[in-house]
Design a protein around this motif. Structure first.
Motif, PDB file in Angstrom:
ATOM      1  N   ARG A  58      19.868  59.862  27.959  1.00 34.88           N
ATOM      2  CA  ARG A  58      20.638  60.130  26.747  1.00 34.88           C
ATOM      3  C   ARG A  58      22.122  59.926  27.033  1.00 34.88           C
ATOM      4  O   ARG A  58      22.560  59.980  28.181  1.00 34.88           O
ATOM      5  CB  ARG A  58      20.416  61.569  26.265  1.00 34.88           C
ATOM      6  CG  ARG A  58      18.983  61.895  25.850  1.00 34.88           C
ATOM      7  CD  ARG A  58      18.627  61.251  24.528  1.00 34.88           C
ATOM      8  NE  ARG A  58      17.290  61.594  24.087  1.00 34.88           N
ATOM      9  CZ  ARG A  58      16.982  62.668  23.369  1.00 34.88           C
ATOM     10  NH1 ARG A  58      17.934  63.536  23.040  1.00 34.88           N
ATOM     11  NH2 ARG A  58      15.744  62.893  22.987  1.00 34.88           N
ATOM     12  N   GLU A  73      25.433  57.917  16.539  1.00 33.97           N
ATOM     13  CA  GLU A  73      24.393  58.731  15.915  1.00 33.97           C
ATOM     14  C   GLU A  73      23.819  59.687  16.947  1.00 33.97           C
ATOM     15  O   GLU A  73      23.463  59.278  18.054  1.00 33.97           O
ATOM     16  CB  GLU A  73      23.282  57.833  15.365  1.00 33.97           C
ATOM     17  CG  GLU A  73      23.746  56.846  14.307  1.00 33.97           C
ATOM     18  CD  GLU A  73      22.654  55.870  13.906  1.00 33.97           C
ATOM     19  OE1 GLU A  73      21.566  55.906  14.540  1.00 33.97           O
ATOM     20  OE2 GLU A  73      22.877  55.074  12.982  1.00 33.97           O
ATOM     21  N   GLY A  74      23.734  60.976  16.602  1.00 29.11           N
ATOM     22  CA  GLY A  74      23.200  61.938  17.544  1.00 29.11           C
ATOM     23  C   GLY A  74      23.216  63.345  16.990  1.00 29.11           C
ATOM     24  O   GLY A  74      23.571  63.582  15.828  1.00 29.11           O
ATOM     25  N   THR A  75      22.842  64.285  17.837  1.00 29.36           N
ATOM     26  CA  THR A  75      22.780  65.695  17.463  1.00 29.36           C
ATOM     27  C   THR A  75      24.025  66.407  17.970  1.00 29.36           C
ATOM     28  O   THR A  75      24.335  66.361  19.163  1.00 29.36           O
ATOM     29  CB  THR A  75      21.527  66.352  18.067  1.00 29.36           C
ATOM     30  OG1 THR A  75      20.363  65.654  17.610  1.00 29.36           O
ATOM     31  CG2 THR A  75      21.437  67.814  17.662  1.00 29.36           C
ATOM     32  N   SER A  77      26.370  69.709  18.732  1.00 28.02           N
ATOM     33  CA  SER A  77      26.287  71.128  19.067  1.00 28.02           C
ATOM     34  C   SER A  77      27.624  71.565  19.632  1.00 28.02           C
ATOM     35  O   SER A  77      28.511  70.751  19.877  1.00 28.02           O
ATOM     36  CB  SER A  77      25.165  71.382  20.081  1.00 28.02           C
ATOM     37  OG  SER A  77      25.439  70.700  21.290  1.00 28.02           O
ATOM     38  N   LYS A  85      27.989  65.852  21.367  1.00 23.23           N
ATOM     39  CA  LYS A  85      26.956  65.096  20.662  1.00 23.23           C
ATOM     40  C   LYS A  85      26.032  64.470  21.699  1.00 23.23           C
ATOM     41  O   LYS A  85      26.482  63.835  22.648  1.00 23.23           O
ATOM     42  CB  LYS A  85      27.580  64.020  19.776  1.00 23.23           C
ATOM     43  CG  LYS A  85      26.569  63.255  18.919  1.00 23.23           C
ATOM     44  CD  LYS A  85      27.260  62.230  18.020  1.00 23.23           C
ATOM     45  CE  LYS A  85      27.918  62.874  16.823  1.00 23.23           C
ATOM     46  NZ  LYS A  85      28.397  61.844  15.840  1.00 23.23           N
ATOM     47  N   CYS A  87      23.092  61.700  22.181  1.00 18.98           N
ATOM     48  CA  CYS A  87      22.711  60.490  21.450  1.00 18.98           C
ATOM     49  C   CYS A  87      21.598  59.733  22.166  1.00 18.98           C
ATOM     50  O   CYS A  87      21.571  59.662  23.400  1.00 18.98           O
ATOM     51  CB  CYS A  87      23.912  59.557  21.302  1.00 18.98           C
ATOM     52  SG  CYS A  87      25.417  60.350  20.699  1.00 18.98           S
ATOM     53  N   ASP A  88      20.712  59.141  21.384  1.00 16.90           N
ATOM     54  CA  ASP A  88      19.702  58.244  21.942  1.00 16.90           C
ATOM     55  C   ASP A  88      20.357  56.936  22.378  1.00 16.90           C
ATOM     56  O   ASP A  88      21.373  56.513  21.811  1.00 16.90           O
ATOM     57  CB  ASP A  88      18.625  57.934  20.900  1.00 16.90           C
ATOM     58  CG  ASP A  88      17.754  59.136  20.581  1.00 16.90           C
ATOM     59  OD1 ASP A  88      17.634  60.025  21.453  1.00 16.90           O
ATOM     60  OD2 ASP A  88      17.207  59.184  19.459  1.00 16.90           O
TER      61      ASP A  88
END
Length: 514
Positions: A58, A73-75, A77, A85, A87-88
């Protein structure tokens, strides 16, 4: 489990500027597991690096004040007040990385004397390739796949380039790399590669080469007359006016019969290459490396034919990076050269004289494992050459499987034997399965020897697509996921095998490390 290339339980020290009046600094430690130390990058206040999870890698981005943080693009926190973040390593995110980090974009490799194509059919070999290339003044074409290879592996040009971008980012490599749309046969295929961002186009002209053998003089004359009159008159003025003397000492003379024969065989291919260059290559806003491949023919390219093609391309304004003639002997997949070494060297010298005359480099296709001719190639070209490899990187991946999961290899081997007839439709090889040792008689510690036996190498080499695409009754991949899992868990071993094996190619060419 593969963390050797990454640092286990690394805590990156993030120094954040506080907003307080005193302008002091606050140090924060973020324990995020396995991280690749060479992947540390900074952009507009954000820090980016790759981490290694149990099953996949990641991208971590810390600090949300930058454009790159917002675009990936990612999550998102928060950790101790810091925005993060995860990200893939996706194609979409690779576009963002290429936008913000110029060293991750493919470029023309004209500045390098020697260039090597490193076709990676699985998308996981580039870290090993990069580690090797850091020690050589060689231009690596890290992204190199043909339409046939993409079809057989179920990948796209985007997938191939994305995998390379992430490897370049992981290794912190800034030496420059190429991306080759290999063996492209149509305007549409060339456009697809260029639109994806590729910087090298290898134009396969085989469908426009008239592979005539055994025709009578009358047959050739009849076919020559079918070429339009203006073209015939131009060719006769240019090629029948006298002897051509090259700087290398090579002298070439076209008889009327030789001119007609070469025109019948190659003129459509020449016209096709000119059209592609004028419509697709020349208008491209970035610098490209354009190669013409005339090697996919049943008979070798003689010096007259090579000169006939190149002179017309030069006079039409085509800027060639390289030309791939069909050399004498056989360049079969995954094994050494088959043929007369003396004849090869003599003909190579003539072809090199033509390449030097026109200012491009020779390109050697199916260059994997051709150790017996590498010294001649290195010496006659003085290192100004492009050598393409591909399948040998897959075979080194299989060698990893043999060492770490011999049971899986035994399954692959038996499947390959069962589907050999189908695989032969895609590649010309002379393997004889009767010469392959019976796997049932081999211990696990003896299986590695199969990767040193020509027939076994070719068996596994040409069945890669069938192996990767095979599915079971439920629609799940039968081998693909286990292959990738094994290579992920043994990333360091795969890199070691690649550095040694591809390194042997470079040494045999006479190249010295830095």
């Amino acid at each position: 489990m593969g963390c050797e290339k990454a640092h286990s339980s690394v805590g990156w020290r993030w120094v954040a500027q506080r907003d307080e009046m005193d302008g002091g600094k606050e140090e924060m430690m973020l324990n995020i597991g396995c991280a690749y130390p060479n992947s540390l990058h900074e952009k507009d206040g954000s820090v980016l690096f790759l981490i290694r999870g149990e099953r996949e890698k990641r991208l971590v981005v810390i600090g949300d004040g930058s454009e790159v943080f917002r675009e990936l693009e990612g999550t998102v926190s928060s950790n101790e007040g810091l925005r993060m973040k995860i990200c893939d390593l996706s194609v979409a995110n690779s576009h963002v990385i290429r936008k913000h980090f110029p060293h991750t974009r493919p470029v023309s490799l004209r500045k390098f004397k020697t260039t090597v194509g490193l076709g990676d059919r699985l998308g996981v070999a580039s870290p090993g390739h990069i580690e090797l290339m850091k020690g050589y003044d060689v231009g690596p074409v890290l992204a190199q796949q043909s339409i046939r290879e993409l079809t057989l592996t179920g990948r796209t040009f985007e997938d191939v380039l994305s995998d390379v971008v992430w490897a370049v980012f992981q290794e912190g490599y800034s030496g420059g790399f190429g991306a080759d749309g290999d063996h492209l046969k149509s305007m549409e295929e060339v456009k697809l590669a260029l639109d994806t961002g590729y910087t090298m186009i290898t134009l396969d002209c085989s469908e426009h080469i008239n592979n005539i053998t055994g025709l009578s003089k009358d047959d050739v004359d009849r076919m020559y007359i079918e070429i339009d009159k203006g073209t015939r008159e131009r060719l006769e003025r240019r090629f029948l006016s006298g002897e051509f003397k090259l700087e290398s000492g090579l002298k070439l003379m076209f008889s009327p019969e030789a001119l007609r024969l070469n025109a019948v065989i190659y003129q459509k291919a020449i016209d096709f290459a000119i059209d592609v260059f004028c419509e697709m290559i020349k208008p491209c806003p970035r610098e490209l490396d354009f190669e013409m491949s005339i090697d996919e023919t049943p008979t070798p390219t003689d010096p007259l034919a090579h000169f006939f093609v190149s002179l017309q391309l030069r006079e039409a304004g085509v800027d060639l990076y390289s030309v791939a003639p069909r050399f004498c002997g056989e360049f079969q997949k995954g094994i050494d050269y088959i043929g007369n070494l003396g004849q090869f060297r003599r003909e190579l010298k003539a072809h090199q004289g033509i390449a030097s005359h026109f200012g491009y480099r020779l390109s050697v296709h199916s260059g994997s494992d051709k150790f017996s001719v590498f010294p001649s190639i290195g010496e006659e070209t003085k290192g100004h050459v492009h050598v393409k490899t591909a399948g040998t990187n897959w075979l080194e991946a299989v060698r990893v499987i043999i060492h770490r999961d011999p049971g899986l290899y035994r399954e692959l081997h038996m499947f390959a034997l069962e589907h050999l007839t189908e695989a032969r439709r895609y590649y010309h090889v002379t393997l004889d399965i009767s010469r392959i040792p019976d796997m049932l008689t081999l211990r696990d510690d003896e299986l590695d020897g199969l990767m040193n036996q020509d027939d076994a190498r070719q068996l596994i080499h040409i069945t890669y697509g069938l192996i990767l695409q095979e599915k079971d009754e439920s629609g799940a991949y039968r081998f693909r996921d286990r292959i990738y899992r094994c290579l992920y868990e043994n990333e360091t071993l795969y890199s070691e095998f690649l550095r040694k094996h591809i390194g042997n190619h470079l040494k045999a060419l006479g190249l010295e490390g830095r």
